[in-house]
Design an enzyme around this catalytic site. Sequence first.
Site, PDB file in Angstrom:
ATOM      1  N   ASP A  45       0.841  -1.203   0.000  1.00 20.27           N
ATOM      2  CA  ASP A  45       0.000   0.000   0.000  1.00 20.27           C
ATOM      3  C   ASP A  45       0.875   1.251   0.000  1.00 20.27           C
ATOM      4  O   ASP A  45       0.367   2.376  -0.120  1.00 20.27           O
ATOM      5  CB  ASP A  45      -1.005  -0.009   1.166  1.00 20.27           C
ATOM      6  CG  ASP A  45      -0.334   0.008   2.524  1.00 20.27           C
ATOM      7  OD1 ASP A  45       0.900  -0.132   2.591  1.00 20.27           O
ATOM      8  OD2 ASP A  45      -1.066   0.159   3.538  1.00 20.27           O
ATOM      9  N   SER A  46       2.205   1.068   0.074  1.00 19.46           N
ATOM     10  CA  SER A  46       3.129   2.193  -0.129  1.00 19.46           C
ATOM     11  C   SER A  46       2.904   2.818  -1.504  1.00 19.46           C
ATOM     12  O   SER A  46       3.343   3.938  -1.761  1.00 19.46           O
ATOM     13  CB  SER A  46       4.585   1.732   0.005  1.00 19.46           C
ATOM     14  OG  SER A  46       4.823   0.585  -0.790  1.00 19.46           O
ATOM     15  N   ASP A  84      -1.135  -6.201  -0.630  1.00 19.96           N
ATOM     16  CA  ASP A  84      -1.374  -5.573   0.676  1.00 19.96           C
ATOM     17  C   ASP A  84      -2.859  -5.276   0.861  1.00 19.96           C
ATOM     18  O   ASP A  84      -3.522  -4.782  -0.065  1.00 19.96           O
ATOM     19  CB  ASP A  84      -0.612  -4.243   0.724  1.00 19.96           C
ATOM     20  CG  ASP A  84       0.261  -4.127   1.948  1.00 19.96           C
ATOM     21  OD1 ASP A  84       0.128  -4.949   2.869  1.00 19.96           O
ATOM     22  OD2 ASP A  84       1.092  -3.197   1.975  1.00 19.96           O
ATOM     23  N   LYS A 113      -1.143  -9.488   2.612  1.00 21.41           N
ATOM     24  CA  LYS A 113      -0.433  -9.037   3.811  1.00 21.41           C
ATOM     25  C   LYS A 113      -1.328  -8.075   4.574  1.00 21.41           C
ATOM     26  O   LYS A 113      -2.034  -7.270   3.965  1.00 21.41           O
ATOM     27  CB  LYS A 113       0.879  -8.333   3.432  1.00 21.41           C
ATOM     28  CG  LYS A 113       1.612  -7.750   4.636  1.00 21.41           C
ATOM     29  CD  LYS A 113       3.015  -7.286   4.306  1.00 21.41           C
ATOM     30  CE  LYS A 113       3.097  -5.902   3.707  1.00 21.41           C
ATOM     31  NZ  LYS A 113       2.546  -4.832   4.543  1.00 21.41           N
ATOM     32  N   GLU A 115      -1.477  -5.561   8.362  1.00 21.67           N
ATOM     33  CA  GLU A 115      -0.686  -4.970   9.440  1.00 21.67           C
ATOM     34  C   GLU A 115      -1.363  -5.176  10.788  1.00 21.67           C
ATOM     35  O   GLU A 115      -2.544  -4.866  10.942  1.00 21.67           O
ATOM     36  CB  GLU A 115      -0.518  -3.460   9.195  1.00 21.67           C
ATOM     37  CG  GLU A 115       0.271  -3.135   7.950  1.00 21.67           C
ATOM     38  CD  GLU A 115       0.471  -1.635   7.750  1.00 21.67           C
ATOM     39  OE1 GLU A 115       0.174  -0.840   8.673  1.00 21.67           O
ATOM     40  OE2 GLU A 115       0.925  -1.256   6.655  1.00 21.67           O
ATOM     41  N   GLU A 182       8.911  -4.282  10.677  1.00 21.56           N
ATOM     42  CA  GLU A 182       9.334  -2.966  10.169  1.00 21.56           C
ATOM     43  C   GLU A 182       9.891  -2.076  11.299  1.00 21.56           C
ATOM     44  O   GLU A 182       9.301  -1.985  12.383  1.00 21.56           O
ATOM     45  CB  GLU A 182       8.144  -2.270   9.466  1.00 21.56           C
ATOM     46  CG  GLU A 182       8.534  -0.913   8.883  1.00 21.56           C
ATOM     47  CD  GLU A 182       7.533  -0.356   7.883  1.00 21.56           C
ATOM     48  OE1 GLU A 182       6.542  -1.040   7.554  1.00 21.56           O
ATOM     49  OE2 GLU A 182       7.757   0.788   7.431  1.00 21.56           O
TER      50      GLU A 182
HETATM   51  O1  KIV Z   1       3.493  -1.154   1.668  1.00 25.23           O
HETATM   52  C1  KIV Z   1       4.674  -1.521   1.717  1.00 25.23           C
HETATM   53  O2  KIV Z   1       5.485  -1.245   0.823  1.00 25.23           O
HETATM   54  C2  KIV Z   1       5.097  -2.302   2.869  1.00 25.23           C
HETATM   55  C3  KIV Z   1       6.567  -2.539   3.029  1.00 25.23           C
HETATM   56  C4  KIV Z   1       7.230  -1.341   3.571  1.00 25.23           C
HETATM   57  C5  KIV Z   1       6.851  -3.748   3.854  1.00 25.23           C
HETATM   58  O3  KIV Z   1       4.300  -2.699   3.653  1.00 25.23           O
END
Ligand code: KIV
Length: 268
Positions: A45-46, A84, A113, A115, A182
């Site tokens: 989600d970055s 994500d 993934k 969080e 992280e």
């Molecule tokens: O969204 C992302 O890029 C991440 C990484 C920093 C692990 O969660």
Amino acid sequence: MNTRVTVRDIVKMKGKEKIAMITAYDYTTAKLVDQAGIDIILVGDSVGMVVHGLDTTIPVTMDMMLLHVSSVARARPRALVVGDMPFLSYETSIEDAVRHAGLLMKAGADAVKLEGGSELSDVVKALVRAGIPVMGHIGLTPQRSFLIGGYRKRGVSEKEREKILEDARELERAGVFSIVIEYTAADVAGEVTREVSVPTICIGSGPFCDGQVLVIHDLLGLTENPPPFAKAYVNLRSLIVNAVKEYVREVKNGVFPEEKHYFYSKKQ
Ligand code: KIV
């Protein structure tokens, strides 16, 4: 190895071979990182920050993630593709979590993934029951940055160390196949790595993990203000600016296009 990397392959790498994970958000980049031999492509989600210019990952939507996951999946990479789950796509109810994770899988992800730690135990169990492999993400969890007081180093107090260890144990019990750690103290990340049987993949959390992950814009030197733990392997910003400057100069001077770049009709 030409066959696709599976979740099982990743689990088996623990203690044998370090895992290299990188983010990618589109077809072309996915092709390139796959050609370079990456094990896991994370459609993180970055994307909201490095591609869409958002200040945080909070506004990232399912629609954005689905678009980027499907673009990466179309590259048909050998690497495992992890999608994500964006903010509030899994916290509201187990039904929402399964439905949204299912959409990411239908868009081409091999796993998802999310969080958070022990509080997500039931969500992880439900996803695994539905046949969806889950990667955990503990330590600094940017989707909760407002709650934890910003992008802070984690695992520096004894209380935080215990919480991180407990979160890792709970996620393992719930059925995750790996855990991202992280911006966490290296000794704590190392302790988690020794404690759990699934691979840990670290970002800003030192060398004692089973693998590393970087955001591709940081690795390529594209990010204006990269985090302190990122390493740029090339300065693509200046390469791009210089290439475009050269193009501007050639257009202004009539150097581009050259003869090989155009054609005439037969009549001439
Ligand atoms: O969204 C992302 O890029 C991440 C990484 C920093 C692990 O969660």
